[in-house]
Write an enzyme that holds these catalytic residues in place. Structure first.
Site, PDB file in Angstrom:
ATOM      1  N   GLU A  36     -71.554  95.492  -6.822  1.00 29.70           N
ATOM      2  CA  GLU A  36     -70.489  95.302  -7.367  1.00 29.70           C
ATOM      3  C   GLU A  36     -70.688  95.002  -8.906  1.00 29.70           C
ATOM      4  OE1 GLU A  36     -67.924  96.781  -5.884  1.00 29.70           O
ATOM      5  OE2 GLU A  36     -68.522  95.545  -4.224  1.00 29.70           O
ATOM      6  N   GLY A 130     -59.007  97.807  -3.165  1.00 25.70           N
ATOM      7  CA  GLY A 130     -60.240  97.884  -3.634  1.00 25.70           C
ATOM      8  C   GLY A 130     -61.057  99.062  -2.742  1.00 25.70           C
ATOM      9  N   LEU A 131     -60.401 100.054  -2.274  1.00 24.39           N
ATOM     10  CA  LEU A 131     -60.960 101.218  -1.529  1.00 24.39           C
ATOM     11  C   LEU A 131     -60.726 102.484  -2.406  1.00 24.39           C
ATOM     12  CD1 LEU A 131     -59.604 100.582   2.117  1.00 24.39           C
ATOM     13  CD2 LEU A 131     -61.597  99.776   0.947  1.00 24.39           C
ATOM     14  N   SER A 132     -60.444 102.389  -3.817  1.00 27.98           N
ATOM     15  CA  SER A 132     -60.407 103.383  -4.794  1.00 27.98           C
ATOM     16  C   SER A 132     -59.642 104.533  -4.439  1.00 27.98           C
ATOM     17  CB  SER A 132     -61.980 103.985  -4.784  1.00 27.98           C
ATOM     18  OG  SER A 132     -61.973 104.717  -6.322  1.00 27.98           O
ATOM     19  N   SER A 133     -58.315 104.272  -4.208  1.00 26.58           N
ATOM     20  CA  SER A 133     -57.524 105.396  -4.115  1.00 26.58           C
ATOM     21  C   SER A 133     -57.347 105.913  -5.435  1.00 26.58           C
ATOM     22  CB  SER A 133     -55.855 104.619  -3.863  1.00 26.58           C
ATOM     23  OG  SER A 133     -55.582 103.692  -4.782  1.00 26.58           O
ATOM     24  N   SER A 134     -57.553 105.488  -6.536  1.00 24.99           N
ATOM     25  CA  SER A 134     -57.455 106.320  -7.709  1.00 24.99           C
ATOM     26  C   SER A 134     -58.499 107.282  -7.838  1.00 24.99           C
ATOM     27  CB  SER A 134     -57.658 105.215  -8.954  1.00 24.99           C
ATOM     28  OG  SER A 134     -58.927 104.375  -8.856  1.00 24.99           O
ATOM     29  N   GLU A 166     -60.082 108.137 -15.858  1.00 22.84           N
ATOM     30  CA  GLU A 166     -59.425 106.680 -15.491  1.00 22.84           C
ATOM     31  C   GLU A 166     -59.765 105.851 -16.830  1.00 22.84           C
ATOM     32  OE1 GLU A 166     -59.738 103.534 -11.979  1.00 22.84           O
ATOM     33  OE2 GLU A 166     -59.915 105.846 -11.523  1.00 22.84           O
ATOM     34  N   ASP A 178     -66.950 105.305  -8.292  1.00 23.34           N
ATOM     35  CA  ASP A 178     -65.792 105.658  -7.108  1.00 23.34           C
ATOM     36  C   ASP A 178     -66.081 107.217  -7.135  1.00 23.34           C
ATOM     37  OD1 ASP A 178     -65.782 103.017  -7.056  1.00 23.34           O
ATOM     38  OD2 ASP A 178     -63.991 102.842  -8.462  1.00 23.34           O
TER      39      ASP A 178
END
Length: 388
Positions: A36, A130-134, A166, A178
């Site tokens: 992280e 925190g699961l990186s939808s972006s 991003e 990501d």
């Protein structure tokens, strides 16, 4: 679920745009198993793509307009492709429109020569967890546009496109992890990424064979990477690297921390110590998975969480409680995942104990007066692809 969303996004496209899409593309969210805040420090990460995906139904237009719509907003954003810029887009539409802009900005597409498109977005990747939808949005749109615009571009390059979107269009100073995970994911494997060279290798996880599951505990505490703490942590890392005379913290070894402690103020030192030791934990996790399998990585996950909680200070009480409760109820290891300040924790749990951990976490959150978390297991899954 995939089949349902695939059909749903086609129907939504037809309803909003009045035409039929030429195809549907999808890309997964990701869980970071370990590593992280190492990615923007040119370090190592070990994420995996999950079985929750974002779907993009796309149609080709006979002009140069690009329109994007989604099920999570009533807005239909529209702009001429030739007018795209990092500053011309805002809100959720910055993710898909930013990808189109970044394809031109990086020289992969001539935005004055490509056809316009309509894009409808649907997703079951939780937002703010925190699961990186972006990155799932960016990657689904990137593979769709690359195909429809007939671009000669590989997956790592598409990841750079997503990262630029991003960083510049959305304004979130994230690294490339990501997008790489979303584009390069593989069933039952993690993606070991060297963020300096951008080389990526699949690392078999073997979770099912070991009788293990990854449980996600979404605290429902939302975070936003475009603001606040994330940016501050990145600035601290850059300041630490400059003070130590290195290009990035990737160049600092664990043995160098003695000297670092003498040179840096306490806060900067602890930020640096997290990144340096986290890089080593990623390498140790890859080695352990290869030599001994997933049953042996629990302590590395636990140590990662302690480092994020104490040195990087990006955890919150809900995340700490989720981790501690999982550990006390049979998890082999647990840690917060993602950028921090909210979002989710993950726990490595024997399959037979998943329900016990879920009940215990629900009870602990209620006892502490926290909102009810959402818990679910995730399966390491394939990366971005064309669905139909």
């Amino acid at each position: 679920m995939t089949q349902d969303l695939r059909e749903l996004v086609r129907a939504e496209f037809i309803e909003v745009f009045g035409t039929t899409p030429v195809g549907v593309w999808s890309a997964p969210g990701r869980v970071n198993l370990i590593g992280e805040h190492t990615d923007y420090n040119e370090g190592f990460v070990l994420p995996f793509a999950i079985d929750r995906r974002t779907f993009a139904a796309v149609g080709v237009r006979d002009d140069s307009r690009i329109r994007v719509a989604s099920t999570f907003s009533d807005e239909v954003a529209e702009i001429s492709i030739t007018e795209l810029s990092a500053d011309a887009v805002s809100g959720w539409a910055a993710y898909p429109l930013g990808v189109a802009w970044a394809l031109g900005e990086l020289g992969f597409a001539d935005l004055g020569a490509v056809p316009g498109v309509d894009i409808m977005i649907e997703s079951d990747v939780p937002v703010g967890a925190g699961l990186s939808s972006s990155a799932a949005i960016e990657s689904a749109v990137a593979v769709a546009l690359a195909e429809l615009w007939q671009l000669d571009i590989d997956r790592p390059a598409l990841a750079r496109v997503g990262r630029l979107a991003e960083n510049e269009a959305v304004g979130a100073p994230t690294g490339i992890m990501d997008q790489m995970a979303s584009l390069l994911g593989r069933d039952d494997a993690a993606v070991f990424i060297d963020c300096r060279s951008q080389e990526a290798d699949a690392v078999d996880l073997g979770l099912a064979g070991a009788g293990l599951a990854i449980l996600v505990i979404d605290t429902q505490v939302e975070h936003a990477h475009a603001t606040g703490g994330y940016r501050d942590r990145r600035a601290s890392c850059e300041a630490g690297a400059a003070a130590l005379g290195v290009a990035s913290l990737r160049d600092v070894e664990v043995a160098d921390l003695v000297r670092a402690k003498e040179l840096l103020d306490d806060v900067t030192f602890r930020r640096v110590r997290h990144v340096v030791t986290e890089n080593q934990r990623v390498l140790d996790t890859v080695a352990t998975l290869t030599a001994a399998g997933p049953l042996e990585i629990g302590e590395l996950l636990d140590a990662s969480h302690r480092s994020m909680r104490d040195d990087f200070e990006i955890s919150v009480p809900e995340l700490d409680l989720a981790v501690e409760t999982a550990q006390a109820n049979g998890a082999l290891g647990a840690r917060m995942t993602g950028g921090g300040f909210g979002g989710s924790a993950i726990a490595l749990v024997p399959q037979g104990l998943v329900s016990q951990v879920q009940v215990a976490v629900d009870g602990a959150f209620a006892e502490h007066g926290f909102g009810q978390p959402v818990t679910f297991t995730v399966t390491p899954s394939a990366g971005a692809r064309r669905e139909v």
